[in-house]
Scaffold this motif. Structure first.
Motif, PDB file in Angstrom:
ATOM      1  N   LEU A  16     -27.720 -17.497  80.020  1.00  8.62           N
ATOM      2  CA  LEU A  16     -28.400 -17.195  78.760  1.00  8.62           C
ATOM      3  C   LEU A  16     -27.991 -18.190  77.675  1.00  8.62           C
ATOM      4  N   VAL A  17     -26.722 -18.568  77.674  1.00  3.09           N
ATOM      5  CA  VAL A  17     -26.253 -19.585  76.726  1.00  3.09           C
ATOM      6  C   VAL A  17     -26.971 -20.900  76.977  1.00  3.09           C
ATOM      7  N   GLN A  18     -27.110 -21.250  78.253  1.00  2.00           N
ATOM      8  CA  GLN A  18     -27.827 -22.484  78.580  1.00  2.00           C
ATOM      9  C   GLN A  18     -29.252 -22.462  78.046  1.00  2.00           C
ATOM     10  N   GLU A  19     -29.923 -21.319  78.191  1.00  2.00           N
ATOM     11  CA  GLU A  19     -31.295 -21.207  77.688  1.00  2.00           C
ATOM     12  C   GLU A  19     -31.333 -21.304  76.166  1.00  2.00           C
ATOM     13  N   ARG A  20     -30.360 -20.645  75.509  1.00  2.00           N
ATOM     14  CA  ARG A  20     -30.351 -20.611  74.050  1.00  2.00           C
ATOM     15  C   ARG A  20     -30.130 -22.014  73.469  1.00  2.00           C
ATOM     16  N   TYR A  21     -29.326 -22.820  74.170  1.00  2.00           N
ATOM     17  CA  TYR A  21     -29.030 -24.172  73.693  1.00  2.00           C
ATOM     18  C   TYR A  21     -29.690 -25.218  74.583  1.00  2.00           C
ATOM     19  N   SER A  22     -30.872 -24.886  75.088  1.00  2.00           N
ATOM     20  CA  SER A  22     -31.571 -25.797  76.010  1.00  2.00           C
ATOM     21  C   SER A  22     -31.889 -27.133  75.360  1.00  2.00           C
ATOM     22  N   PHE A  23     -31.988 -27.162  74.012  1.00  3.31           N
ATOM     23  CA  PHE A  23     -32.305 -28.410  73.322  1.00  3.31           C
ATOM     24  C   PHE A  23     -31.223 -29.471  73.502  1.00  3.31           C
ATOM     25  N   CYS A  24     -29.991 -29.053  73.854  1.00  2.00           N
ATOM     26  CA  CYS A  24     -28.951 -30.055  74.130  1.00  2.00           C
ATOM     27  C   CYS A  24     -28.485 -30.001  75.580  1.00  2.00           C
ATOM     28  N   ASN A  25     -29.132 -29.144  76.386  1.00  2.00           N
ATOM     29  CA  ASN A  25     -28.979 -29.143  77.839  1.00  2.00           C
ATOM     30  C   ASN A  25     -27.516 -29.069  78.319  1.00  2.00           C
ATOM     31  N   PRO A  26     -26.760 -28.022  77.953  1.00  2.00           N
ATOM     32  CA  PRO A  26     -25.379 -27.907  78.462  1.00  2.00           C
ATOM     33  C   PRO A  26     -25.366 -27.512  79.938  1.00  2.00           C
ATOM     34  N   ASP A  27     -24.384 -28.052  80.688  1.00  2.00           N
ATOM     35  CA  ASP A  27     -24.244 -27.615  82.076  1.00  2.00           C
ATOM     36  C   ASP A  27     -23.485 -26.287  82.105  1.00  2.00           C
ATOM     37  N   LEU A  28     -23.251 -25.735  83.301  1.00  6.33           N
ATOM     38  CA  LEU A  28     -22.613 -24.422  83.401  1.00  6.33           C
ATOM     39  C   LEU A  28     -21.217 -24.407  82.779  1.00  6.33           C
ATOM     40  N   ALA A  29     -20.444 -25.459  83.032  1.00  2.76           N
ATOM     41  CA  ALA A  29     -19.081 -25.504  82.493  1.00  2.76           C
ATOM     42  C   ALA A  29     -19.102 -25.566  80.965  1.00  2.76           C
ATOM     43  N   GLN A  30     -20.010 -26.360  80.420  1.00  2.00           N
ATOM     44  CA  GLN A  30     -20.133 -26.438  78.957  1.00  2.00           C
ATOM     45  C   GLN A  30     -20.616 -25.106  78.378  1.00  2.00           C
ATOM     46  N   ALA A  31     -21.586 -24.497  79.048  1.00  2.00           N
ATOM     47  CA  ALA A  31     -22.109 -23.224  78.572  1.00  2.00           C
ATOM     48  C   ALA A  31     -21.036 -22.138  78.587  1.00  2.00           C
ATOM     49  N   GLU A  32     -20.140 -22.198  79.569  1.00  2.72           N
ATOM     50  CA  GLU A  32     -19.055 -21.210  79.628  1.00  2.72           C
ATOM     51  C   GLU A  32     -18.121 -21.382  78.433  1.00  2.72           C
ATOM     52  N   ARG A  33     -17.859 -22.614  78.042  1.00  2.09           N
ATOM     53  CA  ARG A  33     -17.011 -22.858  76.875  1.00  2.09           C
ATOM     54  C   ARG A  33     -17.717 -22.424  75.587  1.00  2.09           C
ATOM     55  N   ILE A  34     -19.018 -22.649  75.518  1.00  4.82           N
ATOM     56  CA  ILE A  34     -19.784 -22.186  74.357  1.00  4.82           C
ATOM     57  C   ILE A  34     -19.764 -20.668  74.282  1.00  4.82           C
ATOM     58  N   HIS A  35     -19.863 -20.015  75.439  1.00  7.87           N
ATOM     59  CA  HIS A  35     -19.812 -18.555  75.487  1.00  7.87           C
ATOM     60  C   HIS A  35     -18.469 -18.046  74.960  1.00  7.87           C
ATOM     61  N   ARG A  36     -17.376 -18.713  75.311  1.00  5.57           N
ATOM     62  CA  ARG A  36     -16.053 -18.305  74.813  1.00  5.57           C
ATOM     63  C   ARG A  36     -15.985 -18.489  73.294  1.00  5.57           C
ATOM     64  N   TYR A  37     -16.586 -19.582  72.816  1.00  6.73           N
ATOM     65  CA  TYR A  37     -16.649 -19.803  71.365  1.00  6.73           C
ATOM     66  C   TYR A  37     -17.395 -18.663  70.682  1.00  6.73           C
ATOM     67  N   GLU A  38     -18.525 -18.254  71.249  1.00  9.03           N
ATOM     68  CA  GLU A  38     -19.307 -17.176  70.640  1.00  9.03           C
ATOM     69  C   GLU A  38     -18.542 -15.860  70.622  1.00  9.03           C
ATOM     70  N   GLN A  39     -17.730 -15.633  71.652  1.00 13.61           N
ATOM     71  CA  GLN A  39     -16.891 -14.431  71.658  1.00 13.61           C
ATOM     72  C   GLN A  39     -15.846 -14.505  70.556  1.00 13.61           C
ATOM     73  N   ASP A  40     -15.228 -15.673  70.375  1.00 11.00           N
ATOM     74  CA  ASP A  40     -14.246 -15.846  69.298  1.00 11.00           C
ATOM     75  C   ASP A  40     -14.900 -15.627  67.937  1.00 11.00           C
ATOM     76  N   LYS A  41     -16.127 -16.114  67.783  1.00 11.14           N
ATOM     77  CA  LYS A  41     -16.841 -15.992  66.508  1.00 11.14           C
ATOM     78  C   LYS A  41     -17.109 -14.530  66.151  1.00 11.14           C
ATOM     79  N   ARG A  42     -17.226 -13.707  67.175  1.00 10.25           N
ATOM     80  CA  ARG A  42     -17.535 -12.286  66.944  1.00 10.25           C
ATOM     81  C   ARG A  42     -16.288 -11.440  66.697  1.00 10.25           C
TER      82      ARG A  42
END
Length: 278
Positions: A16-42
């Motif tokens: 879902l993170v990959q879809e949300r940020y499809s404009f910069c095309n993150p791979d699975l490993a990058q998307a997992e790090r973005i997901h951790r960032y979003e959890q920290d933000k919350r």
């Protein structure tokens, strides 16, 4: 055709993170790090939270570390578009604050009209029988002035954190509303920020006011009823026909608390308006 992602997929949140940020095309490993960032933000805290720009700074620094240079360029362009849209919305919202400025200016003028009644030496509104307590009253008034200064700093810091320079009209509204507390002291909120010595002094003086003639209290109430009526008229004129509520609508609710608030506020009245400066 995009792949349908379901919760049964073990990596569905990451995808879902990959879809949300499809404009910069993150791979699975990058998307997992973005997901951790979003959890920290919350993560929540009762005392600390980001302004919108601070949250974007956190996001920018995180994505800078996660994405490749080419990916980050696309992300940065998207972020700038989001920021510009948000700032434009603030300006648009601020353009609608002119009525609030006029409303508060008119209400302040009404306060200015009735205040001399409280300082007239022959006024039946003056508190008598407290001449021996001048030292304690002076102490309480000094603490109230310190509270006013602290609140003004807090209001200014919060405004520029959350609105920067995009909402000058909102800043005017905020300072006009704060000016009320210089003209007519807001004991109800002040008492919740007192330290122990100040609270002890306030409670002592409150005990003295317990014996104040009901006639004085009733006269103060009449003055506030007059202000409430003018408040509604001003509200109708500048902000529409909805109910404006009472001047004390967000303050004390019980008869006992209202009496305490009005009489202690009367005690704190300052003819020099606590040195208010525009």
């Amino acid at each position: 055709m995009s792949t349908i992602i379901t919760p049964e997929d073990p990596d569905w949140l990451i995808k879902l993170v990959q879809e949300r940020y499809s404009f910069c095309n993150p791979d699975l490993a990058q998307a997992e790090r973005i997901h951790r960032y979003e959890q920290d933000k919350r993560l929540s805290s009762k005392d600390t939270y980001f302004s919108q720009w601070e949250e974007w700074d956190f996001e920018w620094a995180t994505f800078k570390d996660i994405l490749t240079n080419e990916q980050f360029e696309r992300y940065d362009a998207n972020l700038k578009t989001r920021i510009r849209s948000y700032e434009e919305s603030l300006v648009e919202e601020d353009n609608g604050k002119l009525g609030e400025i006029a409303y508060n200016q008119s209400l302040l003028a009404n306060y200015e009209k009735i205040l001399p009644d409280f300082f007239n030496p022959r006024s039946p509104l003056k508190l008598t029988g407290l001449f021996q307590e001048e030292t304690k009253i002076d102490f309480l008034k000094a603490e109230y002035k310190r509270y006013l200064n602290e609140m003004k700093v807090k209001l200014l810091v919060e405004h520029f954190r959350f609105a920067r320079t995009f909402m000058p009209n909102l800043l005017k509204v905020t300072l006009l509303q704060h000016q009320f507390d210089y003209l007519w002291p807001d004991y109800f909120y002040f008492k919740h920020r007192m330290d122990e010595p100040t609270k002890a002094t306030a409670n002592y003086l409150k005990g003295k006011l317990y014996y104040i003639d009901d006639k004085i209290y009733n006269l103060v109430q009449e003055k506030f009823d007059e202000l409430k009526s003018l408040n509604q008229e001003n509200y109708n004129q500048y902000l529409g026909g909805r109910s404006a509520g009472g001047i004390l609508s967000n303050g004390p609710s019980t008869p006992e608390d209202l009496r305490e608030h009005l009489l202690m506020s009367l005690l704190l009245l300052d003819e020099n308006k606590y040195g208010w400066r525009e």
